[in-house]
Design an enzyme around this catalytic site. Structure first.
Site, PDB file in Angstrom:
ATOM      1  N   SER A   1      24.472   4.788 -52.164  1.00 48.94           N
ATOM      2  CA  SER A   1      23.054   4.879 -51.819  1.00 48.94           C
ATOM      3  C   SER A   1      22.663   6.338 -51.560  1.00 48.94           C
ATOM      4  O   SER A   1      21.613   6.811 -52.020  1.00 48.94           O
ATOM      5  CB  SER A   1      22.785   4.016 -50.577  1.00 48.94           C
ATOM      6  OG  SER A   1      21.418   4.037 -50.244  1.00 48.94           O
TER       7      SER A   1
ATOM      8  N   LYS B   1      21.181   6.152 -44.936  1.00 47.32           N
ATOM      9  CA  LYS B   1      21.308   5.090 -45.947  1.00 47.32           C
ATOM     10  C   LYS B   1      22.026   3.826 -45.448  1.00 47.32           C
ATOM     11  O   LYS B   1      22.641   3.097 -46.221  1.00 47.32           O
ATOM     12  CB  LYS B   1      22.017   5.611 -47.225  1.00 47.32           C
ATOM     13  CG  LYS B   1      21.522   6.933 -47.754  1.00 47.32           C
ATOM     14  CD  LYS B   1      20.053   7.175 -47.661  1.00 47.32           C
ATOM     15  CE  LYS B   1      19.197   6.332 -48.557  1.00 47.32           C
ATOM     16  NZ  LYS B   1      17.741   6.654 -48.295  1.00 47.32           N
TER      17      LYS B   1
ATOM     18  N   HIS C   1      19.207  10.468 -37.411  1.00 46.31           N
ATOM     19  CA  HIS C   1      20.537  10.392 -38.036  1.00 46.31           C
ATOM     20  C   HIS C   1      21.499  11.362 -37.337  1.00 46.31           C
ATOM     21  O   HIS C   1      22.594  11.618 -37.848  1.00 46.31           O
ATOM     22  CB  HIS C   1      20.464  10.812 -39.510  1.00 46.31           C
ATOM     23  CG  HIS C   1      19.643   9.924 -40.392  1.00 46.31           C
ATOM     24  ND1 HIS C   1      19.780   8.559 -40.404  1.00 46.31           N
ATOM     25  CD2 HIS C   1      18.687  10.204 -41.300  1.00 46.31           C
ATOM     26  CE1 HIS C   1      18.934   8.048 -41.292  1.00 46.31           C
ATOM     27  NE2 HIS C   1      18.256   9.028 -41.839  1.00 46.31           N
TER      28      HIS C   1
HETATM   29  S1  PPS Z   1      17.335   6.676 -44.761  1.00 47.39           S
HETATM   30  O1  PPS Z   1      16.776   7.592 -45.790  1.00 47.39           O
HETATM   31  O2  PPS Z   1      18.614   7.160 -44.290  1.00 47.39           O
HETATM   32  O3  PPS Z   1      16.400   6.412 -43.670  1.00 47.39           O
HETATM   33  O4  PPS Z   1      17.618   5.328 -45.557  1.00 47.39           O
HETATM   34  P1  PPS Z   1      17.895   3.895 -44.914  1.00 47.39           P
HETATM   35  O5  PPS Z   1      16.614   3.219 -44.659  1.00 47.39           O
HETATM   36  O6  PPS Z   1      18.860   4.020 -43.786  1.00 47.39           O
HETATM   37  O7  PPS Z   1      18.691   3.156 -46.076  1.00 47.39           O
HETATM   38  C1  PPS Z   1      18.138   2.883 -47.334  1.00 47.39           C
HETATM   39  C2  PPS Z   1      18.969   1.767 -47.928  1.00 47.39           C
HETATM   40  O8  PPS Z   1      18.636   0.529 -47.269  1.00 47.39           O
HETATM   41  C3  PPS Z   1      18.164  -0.399 -48.239  1.00 47.39           C
HETATM   42  N1  PPS Z   1      17.152  -1.281 -47.652  1.00 47.39           N
HETATM   43  C4  PPS Z   1      17.301  -2.614 -47.562  1.00 47.39           C
HETATM   44  N2  PPS Z   1      18.324  -3.417 -47.912  1.00 47.39           N
HETATM   45  C5  PPS Z   1      18.163  -4.751 -47.707  1.00 47.39           C
HETATM   46  N3  PPS Z   1      17.027  -5.289 -47.224  1.00 47.39           N
HETATM   47  C6  PPS Z   1      15.973  -4.528 -46.853  1.00 47.39           C
HETATM   48  N4  PPS Z   1      14.868  -5.072 -46.372  1.00 47.39           N
HETATM   49  C7  PPS Z   1      16.090  -3.107 -47.023  1.00 47.39           C
HETATM   50  N5  PPS Z   1      15.271  -2.057 -46.786  1.00 47.39           N
HETATM   51  C8  PPS Z   1      15.932  -0.949 -47.184  1.00 47.39           C
HETATM   52  C9  PPS Z   1      17.596   0.501 -49.336  1.00 47.39           C
HETATM   53  O9  PPS Z   1      17.390  -0.214 -50.530  1.00 47.39           O
HETATM   54  C10 PPS Z   1      18.696   1.548 -49.406  1.00 47.39           C
HETATM   55  O10 PPS Z   1      19.913   1.025 -49.944  1.00 47.39           O
HETATM   56  P2  PPS Z   1      20.310   1.039 -51.511  1.00 47.39           P
HETATM   57  O11 PPS Z   1      21.737   0.569 -51.547  1.00 47.39           O
HETATM   58  O12 PPS Z   1      20.161   2.445 -51.985  1.00 47.39           O
HETATM   59  O13 PPS Z   1      19.388   0.088 -52.190  1.00 47.39           O
END
Ligand code: PPS
Length: 295
Positions: free
Chosen positions: A138, A47, A108
């Site tokens: 998240s 996340k 991860h």
């Molecule tokens: S995972 O399942 O661990 O692979 O998830 P991960 O991709 O690491 O994290 C998901 C969170 O990243 C946010 N996210 C973004 N934020 C800003 N801009 C962009 N383009 C973007 N893409 C993914 C996503 O919304 C999750 O955060 P939260 O706070 O839950 O919204």
């Protein structure tokens, strides 16, 4: 066993770390995984912006062209090493074995769980870190919608588990600090979610330079636009909406949820915040690593 047998199972411990039950089966496949020197890794605590960075890397590799990106899901362009969805096909490690070089690989994994030949390959690594409070929020919402994880309970219950590292992949504190230390003797580009949010073009340029690419300003601007939260939220190739709902239920909470810094303020009580800060200070006292919880 079918995919139903893996729903809401407790974590299984792998070398001391809580692991998603479905991923923990046949762990030999991870230990024996053959890394290649040309591999480029995106490594994160869950996340923290993994999908965001994965899409950025893939667009840079293709000079900002979106031809492939419009047709192939991110899980196939940047496969997650440890991922396995029993009943829905072979684990990602098998898919990666057949992938031509140069591969992008997402993981991860904390350092002690890496494949045995990982460091011999000396591959390039991009590590993305995000502040602990927003990660906790998240991750909590992700555990609510991702049925391969145990039910997180209430946010108060979840926060206790997060602080003690009893969540998938273990402790956030250990993950971010140990990878920070590794930076001293390995080619790691260590990025922060908050910095990408603040100035995406500046951070995308860093990734471009690290990957040894040269893109013009127009291509960089296209990548900024295509990787904005709103665009990625509505892009079915990266928003995980194509997965079956018995695996991820976006009606409970979407994978692309808010994409902001500071949402923790809507979740933490004053008492929880004080307790979290005191615990954080103890666990992070020995590191030079600093995070921003607002921008
Ligand atoms: S995972 O399942 O661990 O692979 O998830 P991960 O991709 O690491 O994290 C998901 C969170 O990243 C946010 N996210 C973004 N934020 C800003 N801009 C962009 N383009 C973007 N893409 C993914 C996503 O919304 C999750 O955060 P939260 O706070 O839950 O919204």
């Amino acid at each position: 066993m079918s995919s139903e047998d893996f729903i809401r199972r407790d974590f299984q411990t792998v070398h001391g770390y809580p692991m998603v039950y479905a991923f923990a089966q046949n762990w030999e496949r991870i230990e024996q995984f053959k890394c290649r020197p040309e591999d480029i890794w995106v490594i994160t605590y869950p996340k923290s912006g993994t999908t965001w960075l994965s899409e950025i890397m893939d667009l840079i590799k293709n000079d900002g062209s979106v031809e492939k990106q419009e047709k192939i899901p991110i899980t196939e362009r940047v496969p997650m090493l440890e991922s396995a969805t029993p009943g829905l096909g072979p684990p990602s490690s098998e898919y990666l074995e057949k992938m031509p070089s140069p591969r992008f690989v997402k993981t991860h994994l904390p350092i002690p769980l890496l494949p045995k030949n990982f460091w011999e390959c000396n591959s390039k690594i991009i590590y993305v870190a995000r502040n602990a409070k927003d990660v906790a929020v998240s991750f909590y919402n992700f555990d609510r919608m991702n049925k391969y994880h145990p039910d997180p309970g209430t946010f108060a219950e979840y926060l206790e588990k997060f602080m003690s590292g009893k969540v998938a992949f273990g402790s956030w504190h250990e993950h971010v600090t140990s990878w920070w230390e590794k930076k001293k003797d390995h080619p790691i580009l260590y990025l922060f979610y908050e910095d990408i949010k603040e100035d995406p073009k500046r951070e995308i340029r860093k990734v471009m330079e690290f990957l040894g690419k040269k893109l013009d300003e127009n291509a960089l601007d296209r990548i900024v636009q295509r990787t904005s939260f709103e665009t990625m939220r509505d892009n079915n190739m990266v928003n995980y909406k194509s997965l079956p709902t018995n695996l991820m239920d976006h009606k409970i909470s979407p994978f692309m949820r808010k994409g902001i810094t500071g949402d923790w303020k809507n979740y933490f009580t004053v008492a929880q915040n004080e307790k979290f800060d005191a615990d954080y200070e103890k666990k992070m006292s020995g590191t030079t690593l600093k995070f921003r919880t607002e921008i």
